[in-house]
Design a protein around this motif. Structure first.
Motif, PDB file in Angstrom:
ATOM      1  N   ASN A  39       1.288 -47.922 -33.995  1.00 46.59           N
ATOM      2  CA  ASN A  39       0.368 -48.996 -33.633  1.00 46.59           C
ATOM      3  C   ASN A  39      -0.196 -48.672 -32.260  1.00 46.59           C
ATOM      4  O   ASN A  39       0.503 -48.788 -31.251  1.00 46.59           O
ATOM      5  CB  ASN A  39       1.077 -50.350 -33.625  1.00 46.59           C
ATOM      6  CG  ASN A  39       0.146 -51.484 -33.252  1.00 46.59           C
ATOM      7  OD1 ASN A  39      -1.061 -51.293 -33.089  1.00 46.59           O
ATOM      8  ND2 ASN A  39       0.701 -52.675 -33.114  1.00 46.59           N
ATOM      9  N   ALA A  40      -1.452 -48.269 -32.207  1.00 45.79           N
ATOM     10  CA  ALA A  40      -2.103 -47.866 -30.961  1.00 45.79           C
ATOM     11  C   ALA A  40      -2.545 -49.049 -30.102  1.00 45.79           C
ATOM     12  O   ALA A  40      -2.929 -48.856 -28.949  1.00 45.79           O
ATOM     13  CB  ALA A  40      -3.316 -46.984 -31.267  1.00 45.79           C
ATOM     14  N   ALA A  41      -2.488 -50.249 -30.634  1.00 48.61           N
ATOM     15  CA  ALA A  41      -2.901 -51.440 -29.884  1.00 48.61           C
ATOM     16  C   ALA A  41      -1.790 -51.894 -28.945  1.00 48.61           C
ATOM     17  O   ALA A  41      -0.637 -51.489 -29.072  1.00 48.61           O
ATOM     18  CB  ALA A  41      -3.268 -52.568 -30.831  1.00 48.61           C
ATOM     19  N   ARG A  42      -2.152 -52.774 -28.035  1.00 49.92           N
ATOM     20  CA  ARG A  42      -1.150 -53.377 -27.141  1.00 49.92           C
ATOM     21  C   ARG A  42      -0.462 -54.562 -27.796  1.00 49.92           C
ATOM     22  O   ARG A  42       0.614 -54.949 -27.405  1.00 49.92           O
ATOM     23  CB  ARG A  42      -1.814 -53.820 -25.840  1.00 49.92           C
ATOM     24  CG  ARG A  42      -2.240 -52.668 -24.999  1.00 49.92           C
ATOM     25  CD  ARG A  42      -2.767 -53.139 -23.678  1.00 49.92           C
ATOM     26  NE  ARG A  42      -3.156 -51.981 -22.881  1.00 49.92           N
ATOM     27  CZ  ARG A  42      -3.804 -52.051 -21.768  1.00 49.92           C
ATOM     28  NH1 ARG A  42      -4.146 -53.229 -21.282  1.00 49.92           N
ATOM     29  NH2 ARG A  42      -4.128 -50.963 -21.112  1.00 49.92           N
ATOM     30  N   ARG A  43      -1.107 -55.113 -28.814  1.00 41.70           N
ATOM     31  CA  ARG A  43      -0.564 -56.297 -29.479  1.00 41.70           C
ATOM     32  C   ARG A  43       0.170 -55.890 -30.758  1.00 41.70           C
ATOM     33  O   ARG A  43      -0.128 -54.876 -31.364  1.00 41.70           O
ATOM     34  CB  ARG A  43      -1.671 -57.286 -29.803  1.00 41.70           C
ATOM     35  CG  ARG A  43      -2.693 -56.724 -30.763  1.00 41.70           C
ATOM     36  CD  ARG A  43      -3.752 -57.736 -31.158  1.00 41.70           C
ATOM     37  NE  ARG A  43      -4.793 -57.126 -31.947  1.00 41.70           N
ATOM     38  CZ  ARG A  43      -4.678 -56.712 -33.205  1.00 41.70           C
ATOM     39  NH1 ARG A  43      -3.547 -56.853 -33.843  1.00 41.70           N
ATOM     40  NH2 ARG A  43      -5.693 -56.171 -33.853  1.00 41.70           N
ATOM     41  N   ALA A  44       1.104 -56.715 -31.149  1.00 43.18           N
ATOM     42  CA  ALA A  44       1.841 -56.494 -32.391  1.00 43.18           C
ATOM     43  C   ALA A  44       0.921 -56.745 -33.589  1.00 43.18           C
ATOM     44  O   ALA A  44      -0.017 -57.539 -33.505  1.00 43.18           O
ATOM     45  CB  ALA A  44       3.041 -57.428 -32.459  1.00 43.18           C
ATOM     46  N   THR A  71       6.678 -56.538 -38.703  1.00 42.03           N
ATOM     47  CA  THR A  71       5.740 -56.463 -37.588  1.00 42.03           C
ATOM     48  C   THR A  71       5.928 -55.146 -36.868  1.00 42.03           C
ATOM     49  O   THR A  71       7.055 -54.722 -36.618  1.00 42.03           O
ATOM     50  CB  THR A  71       5.982 -57.631 -36.611  1.00 42.03           C
ATOM     51  OG1 THR A  71       5.828 -58.860 -37.326  1.00 42.03           O
ATOM     52  CG2 THR A  71       4.999 -57.598 -35.452  1.00 42.03           C
ATOM     53  N   LEU A  72       4.824 -54.508 -36.536  1.00 36.13           N
ATOM     54  CA  LEU A  72       4.862 -53.280 -35.748  1.00 36.13           C
ATOM     55  C   LEU A  72       4.337 -53.620 -34.356  1.00 36.13           C
ATOM     56  O   LEU A  72       3.173 -53.993 -34.187  1.00 36.13           O
ATOM     57  CB  LEU A  72       4.021 -52.185 -36.404  1.00 36.13           C
ATOM     58  CG  LEU A  72       3.971 -50.828 -35.724  1.00 36.13           C
ATOM     59  CD1 LEU A  72       5.359 -50.295 -35.381  1.00 36.13           C
ATOM     60  CD2 LEU A  72       3.223 -49.838 -36.600  1.00 36.13           C
ATOM     61  N   GLN A  73       5.223 -53.541 -33.385  1.00 34.37           N
ATOM     62  CA  GLN A  73       4.868 -53.875 -32.001  1.00 34.37           C
ATOM     63  C   GLN A  73       3.807 -52.912 -31.471  1.00 34.37           C
ATOM     64  O   GLN A  73       3.662 -51.798 -31.965  1.00 34.37           O
ATOM     65  CB  GLN A  73       6.111 -53.830 -31.111  1.00 34.37           C
ATOM     66  CG  GLN A  73       7.172 -54.847 -31.481  1.00 34.37           C
ATOM     67  CD  GLN A  73       6.663 -56.272 -31.417  1.00 34.37           C
ATOM     68  OE1 GLN A  73       5.972 -56.673 -30.489  1.00 34.37           O
ATOM     69  NE2 GLN A  73       6.994 -57.059 -32.430  1.00 34.37           N
ATOM     70  N   GLY A  74       3.095 -53.344 -30.430  1.00 35.23           N
ATOM     71  CA  GLY A  74       2.066 -52.519 -29.819  1.00 35.23           C
ATOM     72  C   GLY A  74       2.648 -51.266 -29.183  1.00 35.23           C
ATOM     73  O   GLY A  74       3.740 -51.301 -28.613  1.00 35.23           O
ATOM     74  N   ASP A  75       1.933 -50.156 -29.310  1.00 37.27           N
ATOM     75  CA  ASP A  75       2.321 -48.854 -28.761  1.00 37.27           C
ATOM     76  C   ASP A  75       3.732 -48.449 -29.219  1.00 37.27           C
ATOM     77  O   ASP A  75       4.521 -47.936 -28.447  1.00 37.27           O
ATOM     78  CB  ASP A  75       2.236 -48.859 -27.228  1.00 37.27           C
ATOM     79  CG  ASP A  75       2.323 -47.451 -26.658  1.00 37.27           C
ATOM     80  OD1 ASP A  75       1.886 -46.505 -27.327  1.00 37.27           O
ATOM     81  OD2 ASP A  75       2.865 -47.303 -25.541  1.00 37.27           O
ATOM     82  N   ARG A  76       4.033 -48.708 -30.491  1.00 37.35           N
ATOM     83  CA  ARG A  76       5.349 -48.385 -31.054  1.00 37.35           C
ATOM     84  C   ARG A  76       5.187 -47.635 -32.375  1.00 37.35           C
ATOM     85  O   ARG A  76       4.140 -47.677 -33.015  1.00 37.35           O
ATOM     86  CB  ARG A  76       6.168 -49.650 -31.310  1.00 37.35           C
ATOM     87  CG  ARG A  76       6.567 -50.391 -30.068  1.00 37.35           C
ATOM     88  CD  ARG A  76       7.650 -49.648 -29.292  1.00 37.35           C
ATOM     89  NE  ARG A  76       8.127 -50.416 -28.167  1.00 37.35           N
ATOM     90  CZ  ARG A  76       7.695 -50.270 -26.925  1.00 37.35           C
ATOM     91  NH1 ARG A  76       6.778 -49.390 -26.637  1.00 37.35           N
ATOM     92  NH2 ARG A  76       8.191 -51.008 -25.956  1.00 37.35           N
TER      93      ARG A  76
END
Length: 164
Positions: A39-44, A71-76
């Motif tokens: 997940n390249a976003a900052r948000r989940a 849920t995939l957390q941001g930047d994870r």
């Protein structure tokens, strides 16, 4: 249907585990195959109902749908082993697609035959390589300098847990 831009994407896969116990269950076997999302976003992002679709050389399609409350957390990174998904990546090559809960294509990758314990990794956007050492659950960027020197990864040793 054209691919829609999303922050969640396929990031790496390993279709031919052999020596390394990737899922750390005590046995190096076929269930150590894995597919990794990022997940390249900052948000989940809630990926409940999203589907991983795997197609092998024979054309057989197999799917895994993420359960509720995934849920995939941001930047994870999210590592999905065969032992969890039941998905079998074809050793001879195939295609992996990521579909959202509406069945729309989010991302896809086609891979060829890979050596044992060799992953297929995304570098930037749609640039993929088998020249990097596997990095399950971590950024592929840390291994990128090896690619500049055209170094080919050697066999990956079995992971050993550090002593305390």
């Amino acid at each position: 249907m054209p691919q829609r831009p999303q922050s969640v994407r396929l990031n790496e896969l390993l279709p031919v585990p052999q020596v390394t116990d990737w899922d750390r269950d005590g046995t190096a076997d076929a269930q150590d195959e894995w597919i990794e999302l990022y997940n390249a976003a900052r948000r989940a992002v809630d990926i409940s109902g999203w589907t991983l679709e795997v197609t092998g050389q024979s054309g057989v399609v197999d799917t895994y749908t993420f359960p509720r409350r995934t849920t995939l957390q941001g930047d994870r990174y999210l590592l999905q082993f065969q032992s969890v998904t039941g998905l079998v990546l074809d050793d001879a090559g195939g295609r992996v697609r990521l579909l959202d809960a509406d069945g729309d294509l989010v991302d896809q990758v086609t891979y060829g035959r890979l050596a044992a314990d060799t992953s297929y990794s995304r570098l930037l956007q749609d640039n993929w390589t088998n020249e990097l050492p596997p990095s399950p659950g971590e950024s592929n960027a840390g291994a990128a300098p090896a690619l500049r020197g055209k170094a080919r990864p050697t066999a990956t040793p079995t992971r050993i847990r550090p002593r305390r």
